[in-house]
Design an enzyme around this catalytic site. Structure first.
Site, PDB file in Angstrom:
ATOM      1  N   GLY A  46     -25.467 -22.808  20.049  1.00  0.00           N
ATOM      2  CA  GLY A  46     -24.342 -23.558  19.382  1.00  0.00           C
ATOM      3  C   GLY A  46     -23.889 -22.779  18.309  1.00  0.00           C
ATOM      4  N   GLN A  51     -20.938 -22.221   9.594  1.00  0.00           N
ATOM      5  CA  GLN A  51     -21.893 -21.097   9.668  1.00  0.00           C
ATOM      6  C   GLN A  51     -21.237 -19.772   9.629  1.00  0.00           C
ATOM      7  OE1 GLN A  51     -23.826 -22.817  13.072  1.00  0.00           O
ATOM      8  NE2 GLN A  51     -25.747 -21.532  12.125  1.00  0.00           N
ATOM      9  N   CYS A  91     -32.135 -21.678  14.163  1.00  0.00           N
ATOM     10  CA  CYS A  91     -30.883 -21.771  13.742  1.00  0.00           C
ATOM     11  C   CYS A  91     -30.372 -20.295  13.459  1.00  0.00           C
ATOM     12  CB  CYS A  91     -30.670 -22.631  12.361  1.00  0.00           C
ATOM     13  SG  CYS A  91     -29.386 -22.559  11.583  1.00  0.00           S
ATOM     14  N   LEU A  92     -29.204 -19.932  13.928  1.00  0.00           N
ATOM     15  CA  LEU A  92     -28.891 -18.397  13.582  1.00  0.00           C
ATOM     16  C   LEU A  92     -28.626 -18.231  12.054  1.00  0.00           C
ATOM     17  CD1 LEU A  92     -25.904 -18.612  16.326  1.00  0.00           C
ATOM     18  CD2 LEU A  92     -28.141 -17.350  16.498  1.00  0.00           C
ATOM     19  N   HIS A 133     -27.715 -31.278  15.443  1.00  0.00           N
ATOM     20  CA  HIS A 133     -28.052 -29.848  14.785  1.00  0.00           C
ATOM     21  C   HIS A 133     -26.546 -29.424  14.148  1.00  0.00           C
ATOM     22  CE1 HIS A 133     -30.241 -26.074  13.903  1.00  0.00           C
ATOM     23  NE2 HIS A 133     -28.741 -25.513  13.968  1.00  0.00           N
ATOM     24  N   GLU A 134     -25.537 -29.299  15.043  1.00  0.00           N
ATOM     25  CA  GLU A 134     -24.261 -28.776  14.503  1.00  0.00           C
ATOM     26  C   GLU A 134     -23.718 -29.596  13.559  1.00  0.00           C
ATOM     27  OE1 GLU A 134     -24.301 -25.740  15.193  1.00  0.00           O
ATOM     28  OE2 GLU A 134     -25.467 -25.800  17.077  1.00  0.00           O
ATOM     29  N   HIS A 137     -24.592 -29.382  10.316  1.00  0.00           N
ATOM     30  CA  HIS A 137     -24.055 -28.073   9.345  1.00  0.00           C
ATOM     31  C   HIS A 137     -22.726 -28.714   9.020  1.00  0.00           C
ATOM     32  CE1 HIS A 137     -26.572 -24.764  10.321  1.00  0.00           C
ATOM     33  NE2 HIS A 137     -26.490 -24.951  11.720  1.00  0.00           N
TER      34      HIS A 137
END
Ligand code: GNR
Ligand code: NI
Length: 176
Positions: A46, A51, A91-92, A133-134, A137
């Site tokens: 995702g 991000q 997480c990226l 999670h997204e 963000h």
């Protein structure tokens, strides 16, 4: 294809709250395409616009094995959440760190798709966790901030160590 640079925790820009998208224009569709390319290249399951330093309420997700089921959520809203999940998240924006996070295991979400059409989705498992999670963000929250203080400070220390190893010795001398 355009790959966008991904902000790294604890970059303060990851703390910004994203604004609602006001109609899915061609410009927004180009951003969605670039976000999907960036997510697949990373690779991640995702990516939130936050991000890539775009503070708009846009998420792309693909939790499929074959990486051929892109899901796009514009202006996502959580209509319901229930149950409990305790899965290991990554997480990226926090490379190399994986920790279990407790969240609702099932969610109902409403959003617009890439065509600007509204849809409602009722899901559980990794997809439900990933959506949350997204959405975090978009509110300026990274999963690390849901962990204990002790875990957070250990993660920050580990990330600082990683950075020291990655930065060129020459550049390191300059910033010392
Ligand atoms: O690639 C990712 N994997 C992942 C695993 C468990 C729970 C959430 C995620 S999302 C993450 C990509 C990312 O950083 N999205 O913001
Ligand atoms: Ni993330």
């Amino acid at each position: 294809m355009a790959l966008l640079p991904i902000l790294r925790y604890p970059d303060p820009r990851l703390r910004k709250r994203a604004a609602k998208v006001d109609g899915v224009s061609d410009r927004i569709r180009k951003l969605i395409k670039d976000m999907a390319d960036t997510m697949y290249a990373a690779p991640g399951v995702g990516l939130a616009a936050t991000q890539v330093d775009v503070h708009l309420r846009i998420i792309v997700i693909d939790v499929s094995e074959a990486r051929d089921q892109l899901r796009v959520f514009v202006n996502p809203e959580l209509l319901a959440a229930s149950g409990e999940a305790d899965i290991e998240e990554g997480c990226l924006s926090v490379p190399g760190i994986y920790e279990k996070v407790r969240r609702p295991g099932r969610v109902t979400v409403r959003a617009l798709d890439a065509a600007g059409e509204p849809f409602t989705l009722d899901v559980e498992g990794l997809l439900a966790v990933c959506i949350q999670h997204e959405m975090d963000h978009l509110e300026g929250t990274v999963f690390v901030e849901k962990l204990s203080r002790l875990k957070q400070s250990r993660i920050l220390a580990r990330l600082r160590k990683q950075d020291r190893r990655t930065v060129e010795p020459e550049a390191r001398r300059l910033v010392l």
